[in-house]
Design a protein around this motif. Structure first.
Motif, PDB file in Angstrom:
ATOM      1  N   GLU A 166       0.796  -1.230   0.000  1.00 19.18           N
ATOM      2  CA  GLU A 166       0.000   0.000   0.000  1.00 19.18           C
ATOM      3  C   GLU A 166       0.827   1.277   0.000  1.00 19.18           C
ATOM      4  O   GLU A 166       0.296   2.343  -0.263  1.00 19.18           O
ATOM      5  N   CYS A 167       2.118   1.191   0.305  1.00 18.86           N
ATOM      6  CA  CYS A 167       2.902   2.419   0.478  1.00 18.86           C
ATOM      7  C   CYS A 167       3.276   3.031  -0.867  1.00 18.86           C
ATOM      8  O   CYS A 167       3.265   2.377  -1.902  1.00 18.86           O
ATOM      9  N   GLU A 168       3.617   4.312  -0.822  1.00 16.83           N
ATOM     10  CA  GLU A 168       3.925   5.067  -2.033  1.00 16.83           C
ATOM     11  C   GLU A 168       5.364   4.873  -2.485  1.00 16.83           C
ATOM     12  O   GLU A 168       5.735   5.313  -3.570  1.00 16.83           O
ATOM     13  N   TRP A 169       6.182   4.231  -1.693  1.00 15.43           N
ATOM     14  CA  TRP A 169       7.598   4.050  -2.013  1.00 15.43           C
ATOM     15  C   TRP A 169       7.798   2.797  -2.859  1.00 15.43           C
ATOM     16  O   TRP A 169       7.067   1.829  -2.745  1.00 15.43           O
ATOM     17  N   ASP A 170       8.834   2.828  -3.680  1.00 18.36           N
ATOM     18  CA  ASP A 170       9.168   1.686  -4.516  1.00 18.36           C
ATOM     19  C   ASP A 170      10.095   0.770  -3.720  1.00 18.36           C
ATOM     20  O   ASP A 170      11.320   0.836  -3.855  1.00 18.36           O
ATOM     21  N   ILE A 171       9.481  -0.025  -2.858  1.00 15.70           N
ATOM     22  CA  ILE A 171      10.224  -0.962  -2.024  1.00 15.70           C
ATOM     23  C   ILE A 171       9.751  -2.369  -2.369  1.00 15.70           C
ATOM     24  O   ILE A 171       8.592  -2.708  -2.162  1.00 15.70           O
ATOM     25  N   ASP A 172      10.655  -3.138  -2.939  1.00 16.62           N
ATOM     26  CA  ASP A 172      10.336  -4.532  -3.244  1.00 16.62           C
ATOM     27  C   ASP A 172      10.591  -5.372  -2.003  1.00 16.62           C
ATOM     28  O   ASP A 172      11.411  -5.013  -1.147  1.00 16.62           O
ATOM     29  N   TYR A 173       9.905  -6.494  -1.924  1.00 17.03           N
ATOM     30  CA  TYR A 173      10.177  -7.403  -0.814  1.00 17.03           C
ATOM     31  C   TYR A 173      10.126  -8.834  -1.303  1.00 17.03           C
ATOM     32  O   TYR A 173       9.466  -9.163  -2.276  1.00 17.03           O
TER      33      TYR A 173
END
Length: 109
Positions: A25-32
């Protein structure tokens, strides 16, 4: 497994799912990526990583970031860092902000 181990495993699972949901849901481009109880967060802007891992023998959740390693124990109502006293949402937002170079908030509770 003892009752405490069962509670610890359930707490870890709830926590990792909540983090994955927050990342979706976050606006950052964070892959996991998750492998068993290790969750690796990768900041796409610079490739840096934050790694969360279950430490069953110690009943702890460990967070590895550029700024160091953090051990968290489960204290109702949540995870608390044994060295900084921060709760998990505060700690994660701080290390992600440090590594991103801009304020990051996952909105975890």
């Amino acid at each position: 497994m003892t009752a405490n181990q069962t509670e610890f495993e359930a707490a870890i699972e709830r926590t990792l799912i909540a983090i994955e949901d927050a990342l979706d849901e976050c606006e950052w481009d964070i892959d996991y990526e998750r492998a068993d109880a290790v969750l690796t967060l990768t900041l796409e802007d610079n490739g840096s990583q934050v790694i969360l891992s279950r430490q069953t023998a110690n009943s702890e959740l460990w967070v590895a970031a550029r700024s160091g390693g953090y051990h968290l124990s489960f204290e109702s109502p949540g995870w608390k860092c044994t060295t900084t006293g921060e709760d998990l949402p505060t700690l994660l937002d701080r290390v992600l902000t440090e590594q991103q170079g801009e304020p990051v908030s996952l909105g975890l509770e």
